[in-house]
Design a protein around this motif. Sequence first.
Motif, PDB file in Angstrom:
ATOM      1  N   ARG A  72       0.833  -1.197   0.000  1.00  0.00           N
ATOM      2  CA  ARG A  72       0.000   0.000   0.000  1.00  0.00           C
ATOM      3  C   ARG A  72       0.871   1.251   0.000  1.00  0.00           C
ATOM      4  N   ARG A  73       0.368   2.269  -0.673  1.00  0.00           N
ATOM      5  CA  ARG A  73       1.103   3.535  -0.676  1.00  0.00           C
ATOM      6  C   ARG A  73       0.923   4.243   0.662  1.00  0.00           C
ATOM      7  N   PRO A  74       1.947   4.950   1.124  1.00  0.00           N
ATOM      8  CA  PRO A  74       1.818   5.680   2.388  1.00  0.00           C
ATOM      9  C   PRO A  74       0.681   6.688   2.326  1.00  0.00           C
ATOM     10  N   ALA A  75       0.027   6.895   3.451  1.00  0.00           N
ATOM     11  CA  ALA A  75      -1.081   7.852   3.498  1.00  0.00           C
ATOM     12  C   ALA A  75      -0.607   9.252   3.137  1.00  0.00           C
ATOM     13  N   GLU A  76       0.648   9.584   3.511  1.00  0.00           N
ATOM     14  CA  GLU A  76       1.172  10.910   3.195  1.00  0.00           C
ATOM     15  C   GLU A  76       1.283  11.116   1.689  1.00  0.00           C
ATOM     16  N   GLN A  77       1.649  10.079   0.965  1.00  0.00           N
ATOM     17  CA  GLN A  77       1.757  10.193  -0.485  1.00  0.00           C
ATOM     18  C   GLN A  77       0.376  10.388  -1.108  1.00  0.00           C
ATOM     19  N   ILE A  78      -0.598   9.643  -0.644  1.00  0.00           N
ATOM     20  CA  ILE A  78      -1.960   9.776  -1.165  1.00  0.00           C
ATOM     21  C   ILE A  78      -2.480  11.191  -0.904  1.00  0.00           C
ATOM     22  N   LEU A  79      -2.223  11.699   0.314  1.00  0.00           N
ATOM     23  CA  LEU A  79      -2.661  13.048   0.659  1.00  0.00           C
ATOM     24  C   LEU A  79      -1.985  14.084  -0.241  1.00  0.00           C
ATOM     25  N   ALA A  80      -0.696  13.899  -0.495  1.00  0.00           N
ATOM     26  CA  ALA A  80       0.038  14.839  -1.338  1.00  0.00           C
ATOM     27  C   ALA A  80      -0.510  14.856  -2.757  1.00  0.00           C
ATOM     28  N   GLU A  81      -0.805  13.666  -3.289  1.00  0.00           N
ATOM     29  CA  GLU A  81      -1.333  13.585  -4.654  1.00  0.00           C
ATOM     30  C   GLU A  81      -2.716  14.236  -4.742  1.00  0.00           C
ATOM     31  N   HIS A  82      -3.522  14.043  -3.715  1.00  0.00           N
ATOM     32  CA  HIS A  82      -4.836  14.684  -3.690  1.00  0.00           C
ATOM     33  C   HIS A  82      -4.688  16.199  -3.597  1.00  0.00           C
ATOM     34  N   LEU A  83      -3.720  16.647  -2.823  1.00  0.00           N
ATOM     35  CA  LEU A  83      -3.499  18.077  -2.630  1.00  0.00           C
ATOM     36  C   LEU A  83      -3.145  18.771  -3.945  1.00  0.00           C
ATOM     37  N   VAL A  84      -2.192  18.198  -4.682  1.00  0.00           N
ATOM     38  CA  VAL A  84      -1.785  18.856  -5.935  1.00  0.00           C
ATOM     39  C   VAL A  84      -2.873  18.732  -7.000  1.00  0.00           C
ATOM     40  N   ALA A  85      -3.620  17.635  -6.978  1.00  0.00           N
ATOM     41  CA  ALA A  85      -4.717  17.487  -7.937  1.00  0.00           C
ATOM     42  C   ALA A  85      -5.786  18.550  -7.693  1.00  0.00           C
ATOM     43  N   SER A  86      -6.079  18.816  -6.416  1.00  0.00           N
ATOM     44  CA  SER A  86      -7.057  19.849  -6.084  1.00  0.00           C
ATOM     45  C   SER A  86      -6.550  21.232  -6.484  1.00  0.00           C
ATOM     46  N   ALA A  87      -5.258  21.477  -6.252  1.00  0.00           N
ATOM     47  CA  ALA A  87      -4.672  22.761  -6.637  1.00  0.00           C
ATOM     48  C   ALA A  87      -4.685  22.933  -8.150  1.00  0.00           C
ATOM     49  N   GLN A  88      -4.388  21.864  -8.855  1.00  0.00           N
ATOM     50  CA  GLN A  88      -4.392  21.912 -10.313  1.00  0.00           C
ATOM     51  C   GLN A  88      -5.794  22.235 -10.833  1.00  0.00           C
ATOM     52  N   GLU A  89      -6.791  21.604 -10.272  1.00  0.00           N
ATOM     53  CA  GLU A  89      -8.170  21.844 -10.689  1.00  0.00           C
ATOM     54  C   GLU A  89      -8.602  23.280 -10.353  1.00  0.00           C
ATOM     55  N   ARG A  90      -8.178  23.787  -9.203  1.00  0.00           N
ATOM     56  CA  ARG A  90      -8.507  25.169  -8.816  1.00  0.00           C
ATOM     57  C   ARG A  90      -7.935  26.159  -9.834  1.00  0.00           C
TER      58      ARG A  90
ATOM     59  N   GLU B 169      -7.498  29.232 -19.772  1.00  0.00           N
ATOM     60  CA  GLU B 169      -6.522  29.288 -20.854  1.00  0.00           C
ATOM     61  C   GLU B 169      -5.115  28.879 -20.428  1.00  0.00           C
ATOM     62  N   VAL B 170      -4.883  28.741 -19.129  1.00  0.00           N
ATOM     63  CA  VAL B 170      -3.544  28.416 -18.624  1.00  0.00           C
ATOM     64  C   VAL B 170      -3.335  26.902 -18.635  1.00  0.00           C
ATOM     65  N   ARG B 171      -2.215  26.485 -19.182  1.00  0.00           N
ATOM     66  CA  ARG B 171      -1.847  25.060 -19.157  1.00  0.00           C
ATOM     67  C   ARG B 171      -1.210  24.747 -17.800  1.00  0.00           C
ATOM     68  N   VAL B 172      -1.828  23.836 -17.060  1.00  0.00           N
ATOM     69  CA  VAL B 172      -1.409  23.551 -15.689  1.00  0.00           C
ATOM     70  C   VAL B 172      -0.929  22.111 -15.568  1.00  0.00           C
ATOM     71  N   VAL B 173       0.258  21.929 -15.014  1.00  0.00           N
ATOM     72  CA  VAL B 173       0.751  20.593 -14.692  1.00  0.00           C
ATOM     73  C   VAL B 173       1.059  20.566 -13.201  1.00  0.00           C
ATOM     74  N   ALA B 174       1.037  19.373 -12.616  1.00  0.00           N
ATOM     75  CA  ALA B 174       1.263  19.243 -11.180  1.00  0.00           C
ATOM     76  C   ALA B 174       2.259  18.135 -10.910  1.00  0.00           C
ATOM     77  N   ASP B 175       2.980  18.273  -9.816  1.00  0.00           N
ATOM     78  CA  ASP B 175       4.012  17.289  -9.493  1.00  0.00           C
ATOM     79  C   ASP B 175       4.149  17.172  -7.978  1.00  0.00           C
ATOM     80  N   VAL B 176       4.311  15.931  -7.521  1.00  0.00           N
ATOM     81  CA  VAL B 176       4.609  15.649  -6.109  1.00  0.00           C
ATOM     82  C   VAL B 176       6.048  15.171  -6.034  1.00  0.00           C
ATOM     83  N   GLN B 177       6.832  15.799  -5.186  1.00  0.00           N
ATOM     84  CA  GLN B 177       8.239  15.438  -5.076  1.00  0.00           C
ATOM     85  C   GLN B 177       8.558  14.983  -3.652  1.00  0.00           C
ATOM     86  N   PRO B 178       9.089  13.748  -3.500  1.00  0.00           N
ATOM     87  CA  PRO B 178       9.485  13.267  -2.166  1.00  0.00           C
ATOM     88  C   PRO B 178      10.831  13.876  -1.777  1.00  0.00           C
ATOM     89  N   ALA B 179      10.808  15.146  -1.389  1.00  0.00           N
ATOM     90  CA  ALA B 179      12.054  15.859  -1.113  1.00  0.00           C
ATOM     91  C   ALA B 179      11.787  16.979  -0.125  1.00  0.00           C
TER      92      ALA B 179
END
Length: 291
Positions: A54-72, A79-89
């Motif tokens: 299973r993926r760590p809960a922190e990773q799942i939370l991070a992916e949800h966070l950037v996905a929500s930010a990307q959608e916002r 008109e803006v091209r938006v990409v999102a990235d989660v970095q374990p750093a």
Amino acid sequence: MELPIVVGVDGSEGSLRALDWATAEAARAQLPLRVVHASLWEHYEGMRPTFDTRRPAEQILAEHLVASAQERARRLRTEVRVVADVQPADPVSALVRESYEATLVVLGSRGRGRIAGTLLGSVSLAVAGRSHCPVVVIPATVPDAQPKLGRVVVGIGDAAGPSAAARFAFARATSRHGELVAVRAWRCPAHETADHPLLAVSAAAVHRRRAEEHLDDVLAVLDRTGSGAMVRRTVLQGPVHQVLIEEAGGAELLVVGARRSGTHHGTHLGRVSHALLHYASCPVAVVPETP
């Protein structure tokens, strides 16, 4: 190659304000937006059983966070091209790496967690000091008065020609079809004012005139393009940080330069930059000054 505007997000109210500002700036500049979240959740993976897939809960939370930010961001400016990235750093290291291939890095001045009140000193300040591109720090609170649209304030230092900060500020004012407020602060040395009141008046007049002439020379070079941007010259006596903070009231953006130190420590942030990042009521752009 179009270098994106990078915005760091952590789910806090401050990072959402940074996201909104970065989205608007990306639309204005017709640049892509890159949403980045960095955390050290992968350091805890070693504590999990090796057979647990299973993926760590922190990773799942991070992916949800950037996905929500990307959608916002996409909803704000379609008109803006938006990409999102989660970095374990580490967030500072990740955002400094991003700055090598970015037009801007945008951050909120405060974030989540127990150090939220001092995050400027830990993340935003560190990134501003080490970034290889300009960093814009968005204040934690909304100003009482609505900022004047397109008003960009920049401090003009002692350099003979336009600094990187001055050029950056001029470009931002031009893109906004707004007003560039070029501020030159001056002070009369104490030893020139201590002897006699008349001498003090004369010395002050000399220093003010020199400041005015220097400002005119810098702006004459800066606006050789004839862009038509409105430029207002301001020459004031007093400490640089105090003058700039007062002039930035009601501005959309305050711009300051930071010298490149030439060492692994990156950019040198002096007392003026520190004061502006802590006390200015509007977004502050810190622009690296390279030799």
